[in-house]
Design a protein around this motif. Structure first.
Motif, mmCIF file in Angstrom:
data_model
loop_
_atom_site.group_PDB
_atom_site.id
_atom_site.type_symbol
_atom_site.label_atom_id
_atom_site.label_comp_id
_atom_site.label_asym_id
_atom_site.label_seq_id
_atom_site.Cartn_x
_atom_site.Cartn_y
_atom_site.Cartn_z
ATOM 1 N N ARG A 181 22.745 -33.647 7.825
ATOM 2 C CA ARG A 181 22.891 -34.971 7.496
ATOM 3 C C ARG A 181 21.813 -35.793 8.248
ATOM 4 O O ARG A 181 21.725 -36.904 7.769
ATOM 5 C CB ARG A 181 24.344 -35.579 7.100
ATOM 6 C CG ARG A 181 25.131 -34.931 6.241
ATOM 7 C CD ARG A 181 26.696 -34.984 6.276
ATOM 8 N NE ARG A 181 26.882 -36.582 6.316
ATOM 9 C CZ ARG A 181 27.934 -37.090 6.260
ATOM 10 N NH1 ARG A 181 29.172 -36.126 6.109
ATOM 11 N NH2 ARG A 181 28.367 -38.365 6.464
ATOM 12 N N LEU A 182 21.654 -35.138 9.355
ATOM 13 C CA LEU A 182 20.828 -36.238 10.253
ATOM 14 C C LEU A 182 19.218 -36.502 9.831
ATOM 15 O O LEU A 182 18.813 -37.251 10.285
ATOM 16 C CB LEU A 182 20.822 -35.533 11.770
ATOM 17 C CG LEU A 182 22.154 -35.288 12.673
ATOM 18 C CD1 LEU A 182 21.601 -34.492 13.759
ATOM 19 C CD2 LEU A 182 22.687 -36.622 12.936
ATOM 20 N N TYR A 183 19.161 -35.839 8.772
ATOM 21 C CA TYR A 183 17.653 -35.824 8.192
ATOM 22 C C TYR A 183 17.763 -36.834 6.961
ATOM 23 O O TYR A 183 16.852 -37.274 6.670
ATOM 24 C CB TYR A 183 17.245 -34.416 7.605
ATOM 25 C CG TYR A 183 17.069 -33.522 8.639
ATOM 26 C CD1 TYR A 183 16.418 -33.489 9.756
ATOM 27 C CD2 TYR A 183 17.600 -32.214 8.254
ATOM 28 C CE1 TYR A 183 16.137 -32.647 10.539
ATOM 29 C CE2 TYR A 183 17.542 -31.305 9.137
ATOM 30 C CZ TYR A 183 16.577 -31.248 10.329
ATOM 31 O OH TYR A 183 16.705 -30.440 11.201
ATOM 32 N N ASP A 184 19.013 -37.479 6.762
ATOM 33 C CA ASP A 184 19.103 -38.390 5.731
ATOM 34 C C ASP A 184 18.462 -39.330 5.461
ATOM 35 O O ASP A 184 17.904 -40.002 4.813
ATOM 36 C CB ASP A 184 20.466 -38.618 5.153
ATOM 37 C CG ASP A 184 21.150 -37.193 4.537
ATOM 38 O OD1 ASP A 184 20.593 -36.271 4.356
ATOM 39 O OD2 ASP A 184 22.349 -37.364 4.314
ATOM 40 N N SER A 185 18.379 -40.078 6.886
ATOM 41 C CA SER A 185 17.577 -41.478 7.006
ATOM 42 C C SER A 185 16.122 -41.328 7.456
ATOM 43 O O SER A 185 15.485 -42.292 7.868
ATOM 44 C CB SER A 185 18.484 -42.262 7.981
ATOM 45 O OG SER A 185 18.639 -41.678 9.352
ATOM 46 N N SER A 186 15.785 -39.920 7.534
ATOM 47 C CA SER A 186 14.377 -39.718 8.284
ATOM 48 C C SER A 186 13.067 -40.188 7.259
ATOM 49 O O SER A 186 12.087 -40.414 7.646
ATOM 50 C CB SER A 186 14.355 -38.365 8.524
ATOM 51 O OG SER A 186 14.071 -37.634 7.471
ATOM 52 N N LEU A 216 14.484 -37.950 14.954
ATOM 53 C CA LEU A 216 15.508 -38.482 14.145
ATOM 54 C C LEU A 216 15.494 -40.120 13.896
ATOM 55 O O LEU A 216 14.867 -40.717 14.910
ATOM 56 C CB LEU A 216 16.796 -38.048 14.523
ATOM 57 C CG LEU A 216 17.058 -36.709 14.409
ATOM 58 C CD1 LEU A 216 18.667 -36.268 14.749
ATOM 59 C CD2 LEU A 216 16.835 -35.788 12.946
ATOM 60 N N SER A 217 15.598 -40.577 12.777
ATOM 61 C CA SER A 217 15.557 -42.009 12.720
ATOM 62 C C SER A 217 16.855 -42.575 12.541
ATOM 63 O O SER A 217 17.418 -42.324 11.528
ATOM 64 C CB SER A 217 14.622 -42.381 11.396
ATOM 65 O OG SER A 217 14.551 -43.721 11.371
#
Length: 269
Positions: free
Chosen positions: A89-94, A105-106
């Motif tokens: 889920r850390l990629y969801d805002s990338s 990460l963003s």
């Protein structure tokens, strides 16, 4: 192998602990608040503690589980190797086309959802910077299973399919996620630990599948599935799985697994 499964009463931790025991390993699942966690030899640690669905309602518990307890375990320094469970889920805002473990990460501090991301990110940072190369981070995608009580959207479909031939789902056909079966997750975690691997690993299938595609698998097997909304297929980062596959772990395809499972439970066969 001496193993400690922190969070061993949860969805992933429980299956992991059972699998390790069947393989002949010595497994300890500490109770919440057990201070022996900081004084005994932990061996190979699997850090499965965390909050997912209720993190927003329990912000302090989320930080305690994802960061504070982890920091105490690392500080006590009584382990051979530790695998920290994080999330893709850390990629969801990338906004990137690929979820690559090495990518920056963003994260947005003002976003309420970011509490989960920041806490997992800080846990990852601790593991990768203060643990003298004896840790690995496992970023899990959406884990599913068909046993009763399994959490998650796809798990709900599969559990209901055992007793219902037709049901309507309040979701969008265009919503996509990377799904991985619980047993593939357990295999990946055990392999990372046994190899004493370091760094970050996406524990994922490497393929995004939409709700519409999954519904079609159910329909082809004879179920009547209706989704409440039908938007265009969502664009989302595809998780890189090259690091995991380099360890010899190749997660199975979700659509094939679901189709095979449905074939085994069809009451009209």
């Amino acid at each position: 192998m001496r193993c400690t499964v922190i969070g061993g009463a949860g969805f992933v931790g429980r299956r992991l602990a059972d699998t390790l025991r069947r393989a002949g390993h010595e497994v300890w699942v500490p109770a919440r608040g057990d201070r022996a966690l900081f004084s005994r030899d932990l061996g190979h640690v699997f850090y499965c503690a965390g909050l997912t669905a209720d993190y927003a309602a329990r912000p302090y518990d989320t930080v305690a589980a994802h960061v504070t307890l982890l920091a105490d375990v690392l500080r006590a320094n009584r382990y051979e190797h530790l695998v920290y469970l994080s999330s893709t889920r850390l990629y969801d805002s990338s906004q990137l086309p690929e979820g690559d473990e090495a990518a920056a990460l963003s994260l947005q501090p003002a976003n309420p959802r970011a509490l989960y991301d920041f806490s997992k990110g800080l846990g990852e940072n601790l593991c990768l910077t203060v643990a003298d190369g004896r840790t690995a981070v496992a970023r899990l995608s959406c884990v599913f299973d068909w046993e009763a009580g399994s959490p998650g959207f796809l798990s709900e479909w599969l559990v209901r399919a055992a007793s219902e031939r037709a049901f309507r789902l309040d979701s969008d056909a265009g919503y996509v996620r990377d799904y991985i079966h619980l047993d593939d997750v357990v295999l990946a975690l055990e392999t990372i630990s046994t190899r004493r691997a370091g760094g970050i690993f996406n524990v994922a299938s490497g393929e995004n599948v939409s709700n519409g595609q999954l519904a079609e698998v159910f329909r082809n097997a004879g179920w009547d599935i209706n989704l409440s909304r039908s938007s265009p297929v969502q664009r989302a980062a595809v998780c890189s799985t090259s690091a995991l596959r380099a360890l010899g772990v190749t997660p199975r395809d979700v659509q094939s697994m679901v189709a095979t499972y449905l074939e085994t439970i069809r009451p009209w066969n």
